[in-house]
Design an enzyme around this catalytic site. Structure first.
Site, mmCIF file in Angstrom:
data_model
loop_
_atom_site.group_PDB
_atom_site.id
_atom_site.type_symbol
_atom_site.label_atom_id
_atom_site.label_comp_id
_atom_site.label_asym_id
_atom_site.label_seq_id
_atom_site.Cartn_x
_atom_site.Cartn_y
_atom_site.Cartn_z
ATOM 1 N N GLN A 91 8.063 1.549 -5.390
ATOM 2 C CA GLN A 91 8.773 0.763 -6.401
ATOM 3 C C GLN A 91 8.959 1.477 -7.745
ATOM 4 O OE1 GLN A 91 6.825 -3.076 -6.413
ATOM 5 N NE2 GLN A 91 8.280 -3.874 -4.908
ATOM 6 N N PHE A 92 7.991 2.291 -8.105
ATOM 7 C CA PHE A 92 8.095 3.078 -9.342
ATOM 8 C C PHE A 92 7.429 4.424 -9.097
ATOM 9 C CE2 PHE A 92 8.436 -1.271 -10.688
ATOM 10 C CZ PHE A 92 9.393 -1.235 -11.688
ATOM 11 N N HIS B 132 5.261 2.362 -15.199
ATOM 12 C CA HIS B 132 6.642 2.056 -14.829
ATOM 13 C C HIS B 132 7.637 3.002 -15.504
ATOM 14 C CE1 HIS B 132 4.591 -1.533 -13.536
ATOM 15 N NE2 HIS B 132 5.679 -2.058 -13.031
ATOM 16 N N SER C 35 0.851 -1.186 0.000
ATOM 17 C CA SER C 35 0.000 0.000 0.000
ATOM 18 C C SER C 35 0.886 1.235 0.000
ATOM 19 C CB SER C 35 -0.897 0.001 1.247
ATOM 20 O OG SER C 35 -1.513 1.266 1.393
ATOM 21 N N GLU C 36 0.878 1.952 -1.095
ATOM 22 C CA GLU C 36 1.744 3.137 -1.180
ATOM 23 C C GLU C 36 1.287 4.224 -0.226
ATOM 24 O OE1 GLU C 36 0.756 1.400 -3.829
ATOM 25 O OE2 GLU C 36 2.707 0.641 -4.486
#
Lengths: 327, 370
Positions: A84-85, A131, A61-62
């Site tokens: 992550q991105f 991404h 969960s960002e």
């Protein structure tokens, strides 16, 4: 000082490792940052060195990662959060914009938001949607953040160290296309590359080319190519996007009178516009030619084979340099 | 249709709306007379502060006010259950909770006037209980993962502290509700989630927020316990929070739903023209202060004369605090625009401050006021 040859991603891991060794309040959190060492291996070895208390694989969960990092900062810790991105920071923007960027102001300095949010940014790795984003301008636009985008292993380590030690929330965007493109000497031990200082990568007298992140590579290639034609470009790698090193930008432009700005991010509302406005305000009378922008298109990020047409390449940059020099 | 505590078999209650009470349960609370009177004082003070705040808002002195009428027990009881070292992240309208922890009224009001908060303490170690809070959030729900992170940090530092964080029935619809509770559960963090179900998120009723009968049931999805309490019973909210805090201290988070009803408008900007008076009336009969007064009288702790004098003193304090806050806020200067935008400010902050001050100097402050 002894040095070792590192890639950019190895330099990131080393900065995290060294700062965690130096300062017990530094903790690392994110998805897959622990046991696996991160999807790009940017936190390789950190879990083994510091264990599950200080290196935490969080739930997916960002907004949770960003929110928890803000709370950790409020508690007196110094969190390094990995998203992550960059495209996944969209899920964390509410936390970042409504809280991280303004907690110091709204608490009148009682709760500085000492956190670093790291995210790989930019395209060029043939990855799926979200991404390949380059949305650094939105973070620059919001007051309260510092925004950093290194382009070399040396700077990646020094800037990340400075970011971890900085009392403000630092958005640390790593150019994933060049995570492993080259190695360079990186000093052992900790050192800081100051936030807010640009680096002149190539000195020149005919035209100033401003860029950052992965675009620094094709920009330098283009500069060498046109140098063969008798054009002498100066290449300025901004390194920090907020606060921007306006002094170095203006000084370079006053010397050359001509400018090209190169960024992967889409053109409209991008930082090339900001840099152009800065030059109009501060150095209009030095200007010899229209300022050119070489940027990503205003397109939803094109994927896979189409990426080739989105990212500024040496050919486009060379053309822009020739065009402003010929005026 | 509004919800009522008596419709739920498992909704905890000590004080009934008519003031009758479970004497054994009261004895087991282990609260001193002073503490019992203190909670009354906090509820009365919250109501008095609100009356003052709304009056000043209507007179144009305050920009905005969020209303707490009828919610006082749900705010005060949980705050009273915390230890001095615990943390409490409230929503704006929880005046009673902030008062119960000792926050000066002037400090509460200054937030309304200036939009920021100040702390007297230089560090966390020096904080008074009421200072153990993060600044108020505006984006509802975001405080939940933040509090998880806050208590995670304190836990890493070896502190034996619990964090109580509030969210409303509206905020519970946001993704951050899930993120916050899930982080706390998965990482075993000392957090108590206080869900203030006052049944209205501005004009949206709770049945439009969720198809579930209770919020407390959601706790099961996060691997910890949930409790449903009559939110207008200050003693039941106290007891349930106390239990939840103990569980959290032992490493298990808790979700506490206090079922109450927002009788006032959402805020001073809300026309409140979207609901049935019959519900408001039904909940007025369940007023948290009325039933607590009946209890206090029955126990011989306070009588009608005391109620009167406590109310008058509370009104006087609210009046004085408002006067003082208005005076302090009046001295705001233009350069404060740039205060603490950064902890380590870049040069452009100074440049822009100078630019503004130069403009103000040349045009006069009146040219900017509207």
């Amino acid at each position: 000082m002894a040095a070792e040859k590192l890639t950019l991603v190895e330099a990131v891991a080393e900065a995290i490792h060294d700062e965690m060794a130096e300062d017990e309040s530094v903790v690392l959190l994110g998805e897959d940052v622990g046991r696996s060492g991160g999807v790009f291996r940017a936190t390789e070895g950190v879990y083994d060195a510091f264990g599950p208390e200080r290196v935490i694989d969080t739930p997916l969960s960002e907004t949770g990662i960003a929110g928890a990092a803000i709370g950790l900062a409020a508690s007196g810790m110094r969190p390094i959060a990995e998203i992550q991105f960059m495209g996944f920071t969209y899920a964390a923007l509410e936390q970042l914009f409504t809280r991280a960027a303004r907690m110091n102001a709204r608490s009148r300095g009682q709760f500085p938001c000492r956190m670093v949010l790291r995210a790989p940014f930019g395209g060029g790795v043939r990855a799926p949607d979200l991404h390949g984003e380059s949305m650094e301008a939105i973070f620059v636009h919001h007051p309260g953040f510092k925004v950093v985008a290194p382009s070399t292993p040396h700077d990646a380590k020094g800037l990340l160290t400075a970011a971890i030690r900085d009392p403000d929330p630092v958005m640390f965007f790593e150019p994933k296309k060049i995570y492993r493109s080259f190695r360079e000497d990186v000093p052992e031990g900790t050192y800081e590359t100051p936030i807010g200082e640009a680096a002149v990568r190539r000195e020149g007298s005919d035209v100033s080319v401003f860029t950052w992140g992965a675009s620094t590579r094709p920009t330098q290639e283009a500069a060498e190519a046109v140098a063969g034609e008798g054009i002498d470009p100066e290449v300025v790698d901004l390194r920090t996007l907020s606060p921007m090193d306006t002094g170095t930008i203006v000084e370079s432009f006053k010397k050359t009178g001509r400018a090209v700005v190169v960024h992967e991010a889409p053109r409209t509302g991008g930082l090339a516009g900001e840099i152009t406005a800065l030059l109009q305000e501060e150095a209009l009378y030095y200007q010899e030619a229209p300022i050119e922008r070489v940027t990503g298109w205003d397109a939803v990020y094109p994927l896979y084979e189409l990426e080739d047409f989105q990212l500024p390449n040496a050919a486009r940059i060379e053309e822009a340099i020739r065009s402003v020099v010929e005026v | 249709m509004a919800r009522f505590p008596e419709e739920y078999d498992d909704c905890e209650r000590i004080l009934a709306p008519d003031g009758s009470y479970d004497a054994e349960a009261v004895a087991a609370l282990d609260l001193t007379d002073e503490e019992l009177r203190g909670m009354y004082g906090s509820m009365i003070q919250a109501r008095a502060l609100e009356e003052r705040g709304l009056t000043l808002q209507r007179q144009g002195e305050f920009h905005f006010w969020m209303e707490c009428r009828g919610l006082e027990a749900s705010h005060v009881g949980p705050a009273a259950a915390l230890s001095d070292r615990d943390w409490m992240n409230t929503e704006w309208r929880q005046y009673g909770a902030q008062i119960q922890r000792g926050r000066p009224l002037e400090d509460i009001l200054l937030f309304w006037l200036r939009g920021y908060e100040e702390w007297a303490a230089d560090s966390i170690a020096e904080m008074e209980p009421y200072e153990r809070r993060m600044p108020h959030i505006v984006a509802v729900g975001t405080q939940l993962p933040q509090t998880a992170g806050l208590m995670w940090g304190r836990k890493l530092q070896g502190k034996d502290e619990v964090g109580l964080v509030s969210v409303g029935d509206g905020g519970a619809s946001k993704g951050d509700f899930h993120a916050g509770l899930n982080f706390a559960g998965a990482l075993e963090l000392p957090v108590v989630f206080l869900l203030l179900n006052n049944q209205w998120a501005i004009s949206t009723p709770v049945e439009r927020q969720t198809a579930a009968d209770t919020y407390a049931d959601r706790a099961a999805g996060y691997g910890f316990e949930g409790t449903l309490v009559d939110g207008n019973d200050v003693l039941a909210t106290y007891r349930a929070t106390k239990r939840a805090v103990e569980a959290a201290r032992a490493g298990e988070p808790h979700l506490l739903e206090v079922l109450t009803y927002r009788r006032g408008a959402h805020s001073s900007s809300d026309a409140d023209d979207y609901r049935e008076n019959v519900d408001i009336e039904a909940w007025r009969e369940r007023d948290p202060i009325d039933r607590y007064e009946t209890f206090l009288e029955d126990r011989g702790l306070l009588g009608p004369d005391d109620f009167e004098s406590i109310r008058e003193a509370a009104e006087e304090r609210a009046r004085e605090a408002a006067e003082s806050a208005l005076e302090i806020a009046e001295t705001q200067s233009p350069e404060e625009v740039f205060d603490e935008v950064f902890a380590n400010p870049p040069d452009y902050v100074d440049d822009q401050r100078e630019e503004l001050l130069d403009l103000v100097d040349r045009h006069g402050e009146a040219a900017f006021r509207w």
